[in-house]
Every structure is written in structure tokens, then in C-alpha cells.
Scaffold this motif. Sequence first.
Motif, PDB file in Angstrom:
ATOM      1  N   ASP B 209      -9.970   1.200   2.235  1.00  0.00           N
ATOM      2  CA  ASP B 209      -8.725   0.439   2.321  1.00  0.00           C
ATOM      3  C   ASP B 209      -8.976  -1.067   2.332  1.00  0.00           C
ATOM      4  O   ASP B 209      -8.073  -1.838   2.599  1.00  0.00           O
ATOM      5  CB  ASP B 209      -7.933   0.860   3.565  1.00  0.00           C
ATOM      6  N   GLN B 210     -10.216  -1.466   2.054  1.00  0.00           N
ATOM      7  CA  GLN B 210     -10.502  -2.897   2.012  1.00  0.00           C
ATOM      8  C   GLN B 210     -11.090  -3.344   0.676  1.00  0.00           C
ATOM      9  O   GLN B 210     -11.582  -4.456   0.562  1.00  0.00           O
ATOM     10  CB  GLN B 210     -11.462  -3.269   3.147  1.00  0.00           C
ATOM     11  N   TRP B 216     -10.005  -1.308  -7.216  1.00  0.00           N
ATOM     12  CA  TRP B 216      -9.240  -0.055  -7.213  1.00  0.00           C
ATOM     13  C   TRP B 216      -8.780   0.278  -8.626  1.00  0.00           C
ATOM     14  O   TRP B 216      -8.887   1.425  -9.081  1.00  0.00           O
ATOM     15  CB  TRP B 216      -7.999  -0.172  -6.318  1.00  0.00           C
ATOM     16  N   LEU B 300      -1.061  -0.626   0.160  1.00  0.00           N
ATOM     17  CA  LEU B 300      -1.104   0.836   0.052  1.00  0.00           C
ATOM     18  C   LEU B 300      -0.214   1.307  -1.098  1.00  0.00           C
ATOM     19  O   LEU B 300      -0.612   2.156  -1.915  1.00  0.00           O
ATOM     20  CB  LEU B 300      -0.646   1.469   1.374  1.00  0.00           C
TER      21      LEU B 300
END
Lengths: 199, 637
Positions: B209-210, B216, B300
Motif C-alpha cells: 500500500d506504499q 502499481w 486505494l
Amino acid sequence: MVRGRTLANRLLLTSALLALTVGCGFLGWMRQPRELRTNPPVLADLSRFRLMSNGIGGAPPESYFAEAEPYENDAYNLSQGKRLYTWFGCAACHGDGRGAAGPSFLDGWWLYGPEMVSIVASIRDGRPHGMPAFRDRMTIEQIWQLAGYVQTIGAYSAKVAATGRNDGPQTRPSENRAPAVMLFEEGPVGVNPDQGPSP
Amino acid sequence: MTPLDNVADLRDTDLNDVELDRRLASTWATPKGVWGALSTVDHKIIGRRYIITAFVFLALGGILSLAMRLQLAQPEARFIGPDRYNQIFTMHGTNMMFLFAVPVMEAMAVYLVPLMVGTRNIAFPRLNAFSYWMYLAGGLLLWIAFAIDTGPDVGWFADVPLSGPQYAAGKRADIWAQMITFTEVSALAVAVELVVTVFKQRAPGMSLDQIPLFVWSMLVTSFLIIMAMPAIMIASTALILDRLVGTQFFNPAEGGDVLLWQHLFWFFGHPEVYIIFLPAVGMVSTIVATFTRRPVFGYLGMVMALIATGILAFGLWVHHMFVAGLPRLGESFFTASSMAIAIPAGLQIFCWLATIWAGRPVFKTPFLFVIGFMVIFVIGGMTGVMVASVPFDTQVHDTYFVVAHFHYVLVGGAVFPLLGAIYYWFPKITGRMMNETIGRWAFGLIFTGFNLTFFPMHILGLQGMPRRIYTYQPEMPWSGLNMFVSLSAVILAAGFLLFFIDAIRSALSGPVAPANPWCASTLEWATSSPPPAYNFSRMPVVGSLEPLVDNSGALPVASGLFVDRRELVVTSVVGALPEARESSPGDSIWPLWSALATTVLLIWSIFTPWAVVWGSVPLAIALTGWFWPKGTKEDDA
């Protein structure tokens, strides 16, 4: 020192790129272009081939050689000929090339010899025993294209240019197979009695 | 000789900064000279080469499009004949999709992803070198074939039966199909490297999540490549087999299927659009975050939208085949799924808008290109929803409306973000800044020129002008708009020319860039511009999404790596907990030899199937040489 080497590397790279470009340009200029609309004078000249008095063999027009025999050596013209073979109903008598009412092409037996002018004359002017004249139904260029294709069906030697298979039932070896001469152990000797009427 | 030279297995813990940099440089640097250049495995050098090569192909493809516009500017023009025109539009599409758009996105990732995740080289660096040489060979194959009048003339999606043995005479379609093999091999190689780099080589602490959004997006893109590209490789191989050895994959009379081609091609071809678009999304997120001085709103949601786009991308290929005569129910399903993909795309647009709304935007050139992207891509998305409807698509299929739509989506969705990304990362890659004034001019010309060129094509399409015609009759009501479009294309071309001039000029003599000229927050800006061969002197440790903002000046680092061999940290997939020290392969000439052997095999196999047998011998030798242990320190680990 390092600077000199970088410069040398750059020069090397530039000259390699230059050589590549020039080489491609030269090759492109050498190759015959695919003509979708052939030059009208060249087309008109295609009718001026000379045939021997017995109708077998002869000489194509000079311009045909100047153009590097496009109807024999160019895959595009050959494939156009293949389409004409279907469109003009050649299969009605000659079948898929194995012959039916008319003689076979596939076996490499040529009643009037395998030269282009003979085949062109056969298509243009017709032949005895049922071969009709297509003079008024096809352009002279189409006749040459078709003749080139018919010649490859029973060719004696392998060619670089060949048509591919059709998207249809595969009933016989394709045209880009090994040449017809390989189908015969002895080669043609005299007139084959199965070939229908002799000339 | 310093006393430390005698210490076996020297680690970075034992050294001061100057000494560490000196030793790391000697371990990681690419040797000078031709041999060094040919055998390097440095992801930055290969990435740079990839980017430059892709932009050369962009320029070449652009020249082709100008030639087409010159021909279409007036009715019955005699500038290009029909046969040459067929080759040119095929070359333009093939070149832009396979040699520019996909490779350039991967190229940016090859350069940036290892820096953004804080590692020293990409995973499988020799495979990376191999993939570049394959890409270069594929590009040369296509362009040399075009130069010698054997360019493919069957359209960029080469539908059978027109590309099959019956209708595509000569070797033109074979060259297209084999060029596919080259570029897909290279794309698959890069995709695998990126997945492994992102999963296993992230800086310690950089949990899932970082990771930066660009990383991504490249991760999702890589998975798309891995799942989509095999379909096209199967299709193009089947096409070559049909054409060369008489198989019947696409011959219905012998049990083959014509539609099989379209299904296989578009099962790849539609995800291809997202393979191009998703990296651009990552670039936009990065640029938006930097130039609004705040993190992207809804991290997110953005990640979920990326993944959702990636999954949906495989469920809508049939909308390219609406006029192929498929069952109604199937068409309705694919209409629904095609419209559904507007949801994640819209979500992303709104997240960016919210980011800009809440931030303090600084309108520098990269950000301008992002604004241009949003405007153009939204228009392209809306015409996309229009053509997702079967009746409308039936009406405009194969007209200029579709040409306008996909240029809005692809140029707007990928080229604008890419140009923004070039302006943004140029200082990192070259160590010099691009010119802001020229950048604004280039943006203005490209944005204006693009809209003036492609918007009228919607109207031309609705007026019934078909795609891929080399000329049209004066009686048709198209000549005025076509002339307008051709003149506008000159504006667009002028913008690109300005961009290229600026890029070359700035690379040679632009002002020197600091390490972090944009005050950005991601790891690639933590090292110098351009980065040293070893990327980071000490391995960074990350504890947040914006490591450079939250650690005001001092970044925590990990230590304990050897300095006398190429070594990097392997971390766990989810939490990025350090797991091991892993050696990274050194320079090698064998990827080049392997690529050359593969090239010989693939090009030879256009002419005879025996090439696969005899061509595999040199390839096997080259691969053996590649994997033979060389006794280097890296082999020990």
C-alpha cells in the motif's frame, strides 16, 4: 583519449546507419514495384508477342523482358492469375489443375509447350477441341496473369515466387510444392495417351 | 592501495560515503567503448535506448501519417498510389502500436520502476538487454521491409482471409506476422522483469500500500501483457504456418475458422489498448501528485480502478467484431461490458480532479500535458461509449469516426501523458532541464493541432468516409474537411517537431538539473540526476507513500550489502520485509548473440520451415554461452 573513442564510436554508428539507409534505398529502387495499374503503353505491347506458325512457342514482346518477366516472377501477378482461374471458370474443364474435359496442367505435360506465349495464345485465341478464346472476355494483362499462374501449376523447376493455397477444399498439392518434374521418374517421353486429343 | 582492499567480502557498513561511491561505481559501472555498450545490463542505459528508439519510430510513423494526409488533402490526388498507400497505413498502425506505444511505456518502466522501488537494477537484467535487441531487430525488420517495397499491406490487425495465403501475395504479411513475434518476445520479457522487480525487489518497508501509483500501473500492465500477448503470438504463428507450410487454421473449408483470427487478435488487441493506457494513468497520477503538492486523492480507489480496468480489459474484445456476424446475445453482453469499463476510467478521472481541486496546482509543462490528456481522453471515452452500442457501431464501423475515436483515446490517453512524463522525468534521465517556454509552445501546438486534426474526422466519418481509402472522388462531400484536416496536421507536426528539437537541444546543453527539481515525493528523486550506475549509495528504507516528503531531508537506509559484487536486497511480496541479499548478474555480451541468433531463426523461417530446425542450433549455442557459469563473484551466491 576517451573523447576520441566516443567520437569514433559515433562516427561508426552514423556510418552504419547511413549504409543501412542507402542499402535499403538501393534495394527498394531495384525491386519491381507492385503495379495495380500498369502503364498503358506497356499493356498494349503485351498483345504484340510473336507466335510460331504452328502455334507452338514464339517470342514475347521486348518490353516483357525489360520489365523482368513480371507475369512469371511476381507473386502478386501469379496470385491474381489464380483468382482469374476461378473467376473465369477454368476449373469447369481443367478441374483443380488435374484436368477433366480439358487437359491436366499438374502433370507437366504441355500440348503446346510450356512457354508463356503458347499459354497466352491458347487463352487468347483458343485451341482446337474445345478451348474457347477469351480475347473478348479478359484484358490482355489478365490473360498474361492467368497464363503465368497456369504455367506454375505444371512448372518443371522451383520458383521463388509462388501462390499460396486457396481458402477452399485442398484437393491436390499446392502450387508452391516441389515442381512437377519431381512427380515423374523418367520425364515426358512422347505424347501421353491419357492427355486427350493431340495437337 | 588502501588497507580496505585486503578485506575479503567488503560490506557497505565498513565504508564512508566517498569510498563507498567509488567502490560501487567500479562494481556497477558499464565499461567504456563499443563492447561495453553492447554488453551492458544497466537498466538505465537499456531504458534510455528503448525510449530513444521508440521515439525514433514515433517520428517515422508520424512522417507516414503526414504522407497520408498529403495524399488525402484533395480528391483524386496522385501523390501515393493504392498499393503504396496500403503499405503506408498498415505501417503507420503497426509501427505506432507495436514499435512505439507498447515499447515506450515499457521503456519508461524499465528506466523508472527500479528507481521508484529503490533497488539497484531490474530483475533479470540480461533478459532486459535481450528484450531490447529483439525489439530493435523487429523494428528494423519491419522498416527495412517497407523500404524495399515489401512492407505489410494488410492493415495493423491483418484480418484473414485478406492476410492469408490466398489473398496476401508475397512475403508482406509474413513480415508483419514475424515482426509481431519479435515485439511480443521483448514485451513479455520486460513484463516478467517488471513483475519480479515490483514483487521482490522493493525497498525494505515499501509494503504494497506504499508503492507509487506508476509502479502499481506498470504491475497491472505487466500482468495484462503476460496474459494477452500469448494470444497474438499463437495467432501470428498460426498465420505463418497457414501461409508457409499449408496448415488450415483459418480455412473453413478444411475445418479451420476465419473468426478464430479475429477472436485471438482482439483478445490481445483490446487489452493492448489498456497496456498502453494504464502506464499513462500511472504517469498522470505521478505528475498530478507532484504538481498539486499533495498525494493523489483516493489511493486505494485508484489502485482498485487499475485492477478493475485490467480485469475488464479481457471481457470486451468482441466489440471490435460487432459487424462480423456474431450472436445477438453475445453482442449485448459485450456492449454492457464495454460500457462498464467507463466506470473505473471515470473513477480515476474524478480522483484526479479531486486531487487538483484540493491541491495547489502549479501549471508547468508536464501538468499542462496532463490537463490536455484529461480533456482529450474524456472526449475519446465518450465516443467510446457511443461505439460500444451495436447499432451505432454498425453505422460507423470502418469509417473515419472510428479513426477519430481511437486517435482521441490513444493519442489523448497515452501520448499526452507520455510527453508530460518526458518533460517530468527528463531531468532525472539526462541530468538537464527541458525548456519551459518551448514546452508550453509545444503543448499549445500539439493540443490545438491534435483537436483540429482529429475532431473533424468524427464528422467525416458520419458523412460516410471509409477508412483506408487512398483517394476519393470530387463528387463526395469530403474534400473541404479533408483539406482542413491535412492543414491542421501540419500544426500538430510542428508541435512534435518543436518537442523533438527541445529534447535534443536540452539533452545537449540544457541547464543542469538538481536531484529533485520538482520537489517530488517518490524515491527516484532521492538519488542524483542522472542516477549513478548503482542507483542508490545505500539502500533506502521506506515507511510511507511519500518517502521524500515525510522524511524531510534524511532518508533512513539499510546496510550490509557487499560492495565488491553486484548485490541487492530481496524483500517479501506484501510487507517488503528484507528476506535476503541477492546477487545481480553483471554485463554480458551473450544476450546480444542470443538475440542475433533468434533474429536469424525468425527471419529465415519466413522463407522455409527448416529454419526452425537449423536456426535453433546457433540459438542453443548462444543460450548455453549465456547461462554457462563464468566464475564471477555474482555466481557464488
